[in-house]
Motif scaffolding. Structure first.
Motif, short mmCIF file in Angstrom:
data_model
loop_
_atom_site.label_atom_id
_atom_site.label_comp_id
_atom_site.label_asym_id
_atom_site.label_seq_id
_atom_site.Cartn_x
_atom_site.Cartn_y
_atom_site.Cartn_z
N PHE A 100 -4.06 7.56 6.10
CA PHE A 100 -3.93 7.21 4.69
C PHE A 100 -2.47 7.34 4.25
CE2 PHE A 100 -3.75 8.17 0.16
CZ PHE A 100 -4.56 7.18 -0.38
N ARG A 101 -1.83 8.43 4.65
CA ARG A 101 -0.42 8.64 4.28
C ARG A 101 0.46 7.55 4.88
NH1 ARG A 101 -1.61 14.19 5.44
NH2 ARG A 101 -0.54 13.98 7.44
N THR A 102 0.14 7.14 6.10
CA THR A 102 0.92 6.09 6.75
C THR A 102 0.80 4.76 6.01
OG1 THR A 102 0.65 7.13 8.92
CG2 THR A 102 1.22 4.78 8.89
N ASN A 103 -0.40 4.44 5.59
CA ASN A 103 -0.65 3.14 4.96
C ASN A 103 -0.28 3.10 3.48
OD1 ASN A 103 -1.68 1.85 7.29
ND2 ASN A 103 -3.68 2.80 6.98
N PHE A 104 -0.49 4.22 2.79
CA PHE A 104 -0.37 4.18 1.33
C PHE A 104 0.59 5.23 0.76
CE2 PHE A 104 -4.78 2.88 2.43
CZ PHE A 104 -4.65 1.54 2.14
N GLU A 105 1.23 6.02 1.64
CA GLU A 105 2.15 7.07 1.21
C GLU A 105 1.46 7.97 0.19
OE1 GLU A 105 5.69 5.07 -0.06
OE2 GLU A 105 6.26 4.55 1.99
N ALA A 106 2.00 8.08 -1.02
CA ALA A 106 1.42 8.99 -2.01
C ALA A 106 0.60 8.26 -3.07
CB ALA A 106 2.53 9.81 -2.68
N THR A 107 0.29 6.99 -2.84
CA THR A 107 -0.46 6.21 -3.82
C THR A 107 -1.87 6.78 -3.98
OG1 THR A 107 0.75 4.22 -3.23
CG2 THR A 107 -1.31 3.93 -4.43
N PRO A 108 -2.24 7.18 -5.18
CA PRO A 108 -3.58 7.74 -5.36
C PRO A 108 -4.64 6.65 -5.51
CG PRO A 108 -2.42 7.80 -7.45
CD PRO A 108 -1.45 7.25 -6.43
N PRO A 109 -5.87 6.90 -5.08
CA PRO A 109 -6.96 5.96 -5.35
C PRO A 109 -7.21 5.86 -6.85
CG PRO A 109 -7.54 7.50 -3.59
CD PRO A 109 -6.28 8.03 -4.23
N PRO A 110 -7.88 4.78 -7.28
CA PRO A 110 -8.59 3.80 -6.46
C PRO A 110 -7.66 2.80 -5.79
CG PRO A 110 -8.78 3.21 -8.78
CD PRO A 110 -8.10 4.55 -8.74
N ILE A 111 -8.09 2.40 -4.59
CA ILE A 111 -7.41 1.35 -3.83
C ILE A 111 -8.48 0.39 -3.33
CG2 ILE A 111 -6.06 0.82 -1.76
CD1 ILE A 111 -4.83 3.66 -2.05
N LEU A 112 -8.27 -0.89 -3.54
CA LEU A 112 -9.23 -1.90 -3.10
C LEU A 112 -8.64 -2.65 -1.92
CD1 LEU A 112 -11.46 -4.15 -5.29
CD2 LEU A 112 -10.16 -5.18 -3.42
N ILE A 113 -9.44 -2.81 -0.86
CA ILE A 113 -9.00 -3.56 0.31
C ILE A 113 -9.94 -4.75 0.50
CG2 ILE A 113 -8.54 -3.49 2.79
CD1 ILE A 113 -8.02 -0.49 2.49
N ASP A 114 -9.39 -5.92 0.41
CA ASP A 114 -10.16 -7.16 0.51
C ASP A 114 -9.58 -8.01 1.64
OD1 ASP A 114 -11.54 -9.53 0.24
OD2 ASP A 114 -10.99 -9.87 -1.85
N ARG A 115 -10.34 -8.10 2.74
CA ARG A 115 -9.92 -8.91 3.89
C ARG A 115 -8.50 -8.58 4.34
NH1 ARG A 115 -12.76 -13.83 0.73
NH2 ARG A 115 -12.25 -12.38 -0.93
N GLY A 116 -8.25 -7.28 4.45
CA GLY A 116 -6.97 -6.80 4.96
C GLY A 116 -5.87 -6.65 3.93
N MET A 117 -6.10 -7.12 2.71
CA MET A 117 -5.09 -7.00 1.66
C MET A 117 -5.43 -5.81 0.76
SD MET A 117 -3.89 -9.81 -1.20
CE MET A 117 -5.53 -9.96 -1.90
N ALA A 118 -4.45 -4.94 0.55
CA ALA A 118 -4.65 -3.75 -0.29
C ALA A 118 -4.13 -4.00 -1.69
CB ALA A 118 -3.95 -2.55 0.32
N ILE A 119 -4.96 -3.68 -2.68
CA ILE A 119 -4.58 -3.79 -4.09
C ILE A 119 -4.54 -2.36 -4.63
CG2 ILE A 119 -5.17 -4.69 -6.35
CD1 ILE A 119 -6.62 -6.37 -3.33
N LEU A 120 -3.38 -1.97 -5.19
CA LEU A 120 -3.13 -0.56 -5.45
C LEU A 120 -3.16 -0.15 -6.92
CD1 LEU A 120 -0.18 0.00 -2.93
CD2 LEU A 120 -2.63 0.20 -2.52
#
Length: 260
Positions: free
Chosen positions: A71-91
């Motif tokens: 999670f840290r690798t992919n999103f660093e310190a970004t807190p949820p909610p996070i939506l992932i749709d077909r490989g695309m992350a919306i933060l």
């Protein structure tokens, strides 16, 4: 990725997209659902779409006090909610909402236009927080009046519309926004101020009863203790209650209502 994963596999057709929603985990045990309002709001919206089989939904909880390495690798310190749709992350919250509305199959049906409802539910949670922040001071009718008046307006509106939900007899984005906040008010105001929603607000209670019957709410609802912990941490409150040691409770019972 996370300590706990919940799968909602309503959609069996391989053609439907799989949507993953990453939500905050409980600050008490780091595994079950936390009490983030936006996490629950998007969870409810996506669950409704999964029930219609327009998507397959996967919900993942992440303990932000001990986020896993991937999670840290992919999103660093970004807190949820996070939506992932077909490989695309919306933060970001606004982008997640816009994506559900415009890009998730069936999502546009949840986002109805109703300025009266939008204005009605605006600032409700702000009034709740202002009330609870004063929990160590004497609780007077004057201190609870802004919150009480706002709840009364919602009650009267529901009575006037005479529909099951805010905009009609099917759920919309407004219900997914309002109901998690009503649950926080129900649990948090009682815990910190011994305030209870009056039983004379029969239209509001009947609305909440309808919401308590829905899997979209039940599956997304945090435990009472997590709501209390969330409010305590968010507002910097101190309590002597040992909620960390309690068995999780989910309050969904409706009180005996006064005559309307």
């Amino acid at each position: 990725m996370a300590d706990a994963v919940e799968q909602n596999g309503h959609a069996e057709n391989g053609d439907v997209p799989e949507i993953e929603l990453i939500i905050r985990a409980s600050t008490i045990d780091g595994r079950r659902k936390g009490a983030c309002l936006f996490c629950q709001e998007y969870f409810m919206e996506l669950y409704l779409l999964a029930e219609l089989k327009t998507i397959s939904l996967k919900v993942t909880t992440v303990d932000m006090q001990k986020p896993p390495p991937d999670f840290r690798t992919n999103f660093e310190a970004t807190p949820p909610p996070i939506l992932i749709d077909r490989g695309m992350a919306i933060l970001e919250n606004e982008k997640i909402e816009r994506h559900i509305m415009k890009s998730v199959p069936g999502g546009h049906n949840l986002f109805v236009q109703d300025k009266e409802v939008a204005t009605l539910i605006e600032n409700l949670y702000t009034k709740f927080k202002m009330y609870v922040r004063k929990f160590e001071s004497p609780d007077t009718k004057e201190s609870q009046q802004p919150l009480l008046s706002h709840l009364e307006r919602i009650n009267d509106f529901l009575g006037k519309r005479a529909t099951r939900f805010l905009t009609g007899d099917t759920m919309s984005c407004f219900d997914c926004e309002l109901m998690p906040r009503l649950q926080h008010i129900r649990i948090g105001a009682k815990a910190f101020r011994k305030f209870e929603i009056p039983t004379t607000f029969t239209h509001l209670w009947n609305y909440m009863a309808n919401m308590y019957e829905l899997e979209a709410f039940i599956q997304s609802c945090p435990a009472d203790q997590d709501i209390i912990s969330h409010i305590k941490n968010q507002l910097g409150l101190k309590t002597t209650a040992r909620i960390e040691l309690e068995t999780p409770v989910y309050t969904t019972a409706i009180p005996v209502l006064a005559e309307s």
